[in-house]
Design a protein around this motif. Structure first.
Motif, PDB file in Angstrom:
ATOM      1  N   PRO A 148      -4.519   7.833  -0.858  1.00 34.96           N
ATOM      2  CA  PRO A 148      -5.982   7.545  -1.234  1.00 34.96           C
ATOM      3  C   PRO A 148      -6.668   7.928   0.261  1.00 34.96           C
ATOM      4  O   PRO A 148      -7.890   8.572   0.096  1.00 34.96           O
ATOM      5  CB  PRO A 148      -6.086   6.079  -1.277  1.00 34.96           C
ATOM      6  N   ALA A 156      -9.454  10.778   0.673  1.00 27.16           N
ATOM      7  CA  ALA A 156     -10.907  10.309   1.217  1.00 27.16           C
ATOM      8  C   ALA A 156     -11.219  11.186   2.457  1.00 27.16           C
ATOM      9  O   ALA A 156     -12.416  11.594   2.309  1.00 27.16           O
ATOM     10  CB  ALA A 156     -11.008   8.843   1.333  1.00 27.16           C
ATOM     11  N   ILE A 199     -12.649  14.589   1.101  1.00 28.40           N
ATOM     12  CA  ILE A 199     -14.045  14.322   0.430  1.00 28.40           C
ATOM     13  C   ILE A 199     -14.774  14.398   1.212  1.00 28.40           C
ATOM     14  O   ILE A 199     -15.894  15.027   1.462  1.00 28.40           O
ATOM     15  CB  ILE A 199     -13.800  13.295  -0.431  1.00 28.40           C
ATOM     16  N   GLU A 246     -15.310   7.416  -2.783  1.00 25.49           N
ATOM     17  CA  GLU A 246     -15.352   7.397  -4.440  1.00 25.49           C
ATOM     18  C   GLU A 246     -16.647   7.367  -4.820  1.00 25.49           C
ATOM     19  O   GLU A 246     -16.890   7.907  -5.822  1.00 25.49           O
ATOM     20  CB  GLU A 246     -14.503   5.942  -4.842  1.00 25.49           C
ATOM     21  N   LEU A 247     -17.583   6.874  -3.924  1.00 26.31           N
ATOM     22  CA  LEU A 247     -19.107   6.921  -4.444  1.00 26.31           C
ATOM     23  C   LEU A 247     -19.493   8.458  -4.279  1.00 26.31           C
ATOM     24  O   LEU A 247     -20.493   8.779  -4.952  1.00 26.31           O
ATOM     25  CB  LEU A 247     -19.774   5.979  -3.498  1.00 26.31           C
ATOM     26  N   ARG A 295     -17.975  11.030  -4.597  1.00 26.90           N
ATOM     27  CA  ARG A 295     -17.222  12.224  -5.534  1.00 26.90           C
ATOM     28  C   ARG A 295     -18.266  12.444  -6.638  1.00 26.90           C
ATOM     29  O   ARG A 295     -18.328  13.714  -6.571  1.00 26.90           O
ATOM     30  CB  ARG A 295     -15.899  11.561  -5.843  1.00 26.90           C
ATOM     31  N   TRP A 332      -9.957  13.957  -8.766  1.00 30.88           N
ATOM     32  CA  TRP A 332      -9.970  12.916  -7.567  1.00 30.88           C
ATOM     33  C   TRP A 332      -8.756  12.032  -7.734  1.00 30.88           C
ATOM     34  O   TRP A 332      -7.888  11.912  -6.688  1.00 30.88           O
ATOM     35  CB  TRP A 332     -11.138  12.023  -7.693  1.00 30.88           C
ATOM     36  N   GLN A 333      -8.233  11.820  -8.902  1.00 24.41           N
ATOM     37  CA  GLN A 333      -7.004  11.112  -9.224  1.00 24.41           C
ATOM     38  C   GLN A 333      -5.571  11.947  -8.841  1.00 24.41           C
ATOM     39  O   GLN A 333      -4.779  11.483  -8.252  1.00 24.41           O
ATOM     40  CB  GLN A 333      -6.826  10.582 -10.660  1.00 24.41           C
ATOM     41  N   VAL A 336      -5.514  12.127  -5.058  1.00 28.20           N
ATOM     42  CA  VAL A 336      -4.985  10.696  -4.483  1.00 28.20           C
ATOM     43  C   VAL A 336      -3.601  10.545  -4.799  1.00 28.20           C
ATOM     44  O   VAL A 336      -2.814  10.125  -3.597  1.00 28.20           O
ATOM     45  CB  VAL A 336      -5.739   9.533  -5.278  1.00 28.20           C
ATOM     46  N   PRO A 388     -13.355  13.035 -11.999  1.00 32.59           N
ATOM     47  CA  PRO A 388     -12.112  11.774 -11.610  1.00 32.59           C
ATOM     48  C   PRO A 388     -10.836  12.614 -11.969  1.00 32.59           C
ATOM     49  O   PRO A 388      -9.902  11.915 -11.197  1.00 32.59           O
ATOM     50  CB  PRO A 388     -12.734  11.109 -13.080  1.00 32.59           C
ATOM     51  N   VAL A 438     -12.240   4.677   1.901  1.00 35.88           N
ATOM     52  CA  VAL A 438     -11.984   5.230   0.547  1.00 35.88           C
ATOM     53  C   VAL A 438     -12.970   4.759  -0.372  1.00 35.88           C
ATOM     54  O   VAL A 438     -13.283   5.715  -1.488  1.00 35.88           O
ATOM     55  CB  VAL A 438     -10.554   4.527   0.157  1.00 35.88           C
ATOM     56  N   ALA A 439     -13.571   3.540  -0.531  1.00 34.10           N
ATOM     57  CA  ALA A 439     -14.494   3.191  -1.399  1.00 34.10           C
ATOM     58  C   ALA A 439     -15.654   4.168  -1.482  1.00 34.10           C
ATOM     59  O   ALA A 439     -16.636   4.366  -2.199  1.00 34.10           O
ATOM     60  CB  ALA A 439     -15.138   1.757  -1.089  1.00 34.10           C
TER      61      ALA A 439
END
Length: 446
Positions: A351, A355, A358, A329-330, A332, A342-343, A346, A339, A325-326
């Motif tokens: 999440p 992910a 993505i 987020e990088l 994206r 993405w939110q 999620v 953002p 997931v991290a």
């Protein structure tokens, strides 16, 4: 000459109005009335709390009745028994004299027996010329005959109360068990509903129960619990019916799909068109998403399908879903996903699935014009239950397997060609050899 019948107790024992009333009732009984003494004793034992008798006093009453020779207490026969204290103690299982006197007094106070004390307080009987008892001093059992119907009604009422108490206890126990287990099932199975509110109501109702509760309080709490039970049961029943309906619809959809021999495969079987069909707003709304596996995708399978996401991970390593997931987020911002998009993904997908989406988009960036719009489209479809990450990942896996198979086939063909050239000789090598021969001939080396 008939001796006067005593109406007051011997010695310092006081006389009460209640004792006078008991004597009046005993005097008014019909001489033809006959009562089975042991049945009357069972009724008295059953209704002892209402009468005011104790266990020890009933043991003494049982002993007194055993001194009456007939099985029935009748108004025609003598109802006065005159055992001594020693005889009563033996038949009352050896209780002490003080206990005996105290519980004899209880029997008199409850109106179960009447004292017929002699002038000196002794208990005895005086017989006539024919051997019949003319006068007896002791305990008169006439109140049992006079109040036999009362005792029977009290015993029936006590039995009915005991049965009602037992039934409400069973009802309460079953309600408590059902509610607790149904709430647990709703929470564990993630059935939509305000389960915390049901649990709070249940705890509040049960909290009103003391260690020893009356039947009325138990019935009030049981009624409240039954209302909670009805609401919880209806909620679970509605959910089960909706699941059955969905299952029937899914079965019908699969039958229709499989029965059409000319139908083309969807994005689950066409790797090259998988992402486009997922993003297309004109995709068919009757795709059977429910037929996909309910379990989560393994992390290893996702990484095999989307290896590009490793480039976004710290140290190019992803060991857990948190790392995955991290990394998403990088990735994206580099993909042009806002953002807010993405939110929203999620919140709708969760999440991990967001992910995965993505990572799949990153794997085929060249095929998607607007990454942010594409993600919002998939989020809307997921909100309506029309999107799953399984087809995306499986399409990418098939594409990678097909590419690897083609690459292996090319390598095999190249190796086979080289081997054949080595055995037969190539045309190019032949030309080089001929040129070298002519050069050597011109220089006179041949």
């Amino acid at each position: 000459m008939v001796t006067h019948i005593s109406t007051t107790p011997f010695g310092r024992r006081p006389m009460t109005v209640a004792q006078m009333a008991s004597q009046a009732g005993a005097k008014a009984i019909d001489r033809t009335t006959a009562v089975p003494k042991w049945q009357a004793f069972r009724d008295i034992t059953e209704a002892r709390d209402a009468i005011g008798a104790t266990d020890r006093s009933l043991a003494i009453l049982n002993a007194l009745l055993s001194f009456h020779r007939d099985d029935e207490l009748s108004g025609e026969g003598g109802l006065v028994v005159f055992p001594s204290n020693e005889q009563l103690i033996r038949r009352a299982n050896g209780m002490s004299s003080a206990t005996l006197r105290r519980h004899l007094s209880v029997l008199v106070t409850c109106g179960l027996v009447i004292r017929r004390d002699s002038p000196n307080g002794k208990r005895f009987a005086r017989k006539g010329e024919g051997g019949e008892i003319e006068q007896a001093y002791g305990f008169d059992l006439a109140p049992i005959v006079a109040r036999a119907d009362e005792f029977k009604q009290l015993a029936a009422a006590v039995q009915a109360e005991r049965k009602a108490y037992r039934l409400v206890k069973e009802r309460l126990t079953i309600c408590r068990r059902d509610i607790v287990k149904m709430i647990d099932a709703g929470l564990n199975e993630e059935v939509p509903g305000d389960w915390r509110r049901f649990q709070t109501r249940y705890e509040a109702a049960v909290g009103r129960l003391p260690r020893t509760a009356s039947r009325q309080l138990l019935e009030a709490v049981a009624d409240e619990l039954e209302n909670i039970w009805a609401e919880v049961h209806q909620l679970l029943e509605t959910f089960v019916k909706s699941q059955d309906l969905n299952a029937n619809e899914s079965h019908s959809e699969r039958h229709i799909q499989n029965s059409n021999p000319d139908s083309h495969s969807t994005d689950e079987t066409e790797p090259g068109l998988g992402l486009q069909k997922e993003a297309s707003s004109s995709a068919e709304r009757d795709d059977n998403v429910r037929s996909l596996p309910k379990r989560d995708l393994p992390l290893g399978m996702v990484l095999d399908a989307c290896p590009e996401i490793l480039n976004m991970a710290r140290g190019a390593q992803i060991r857990t879903w948190r790392d995955f997931v991290a990394a998403a987020e990088l990735a994206r911002p580099h993909m042009g996903v806002s953002p807010s998009a993405w939110q929203e993904a999620v919140q709708v997908m969760g999440p991990e699935k967001a992910a995965i989406t993505i990572a799949a988009m990153l794997q085929r960036t060249d095929q998607i014009n607007s990454q942010g719009g594409y993600l919002r489209n998939l989020t809307d479809r997921a909100r309506n239950g029309q999107f799953s990450v399984w087809p995306m990942v499986m399409a990418l896996l098939r594409a990678r397997l097909d590419a690897k198979a083609s690459q292996n086939a090319g390598k095999s063909l190249g190796k086979e060609t080289a081997r054949r050239d080595e055995l037969t000789g190539s045309s190019k090598s032949a030309e080089i050899s001929e040129a070298l021969r002519l050069s050597m001939k011109r220089k006179g080396w041949d």
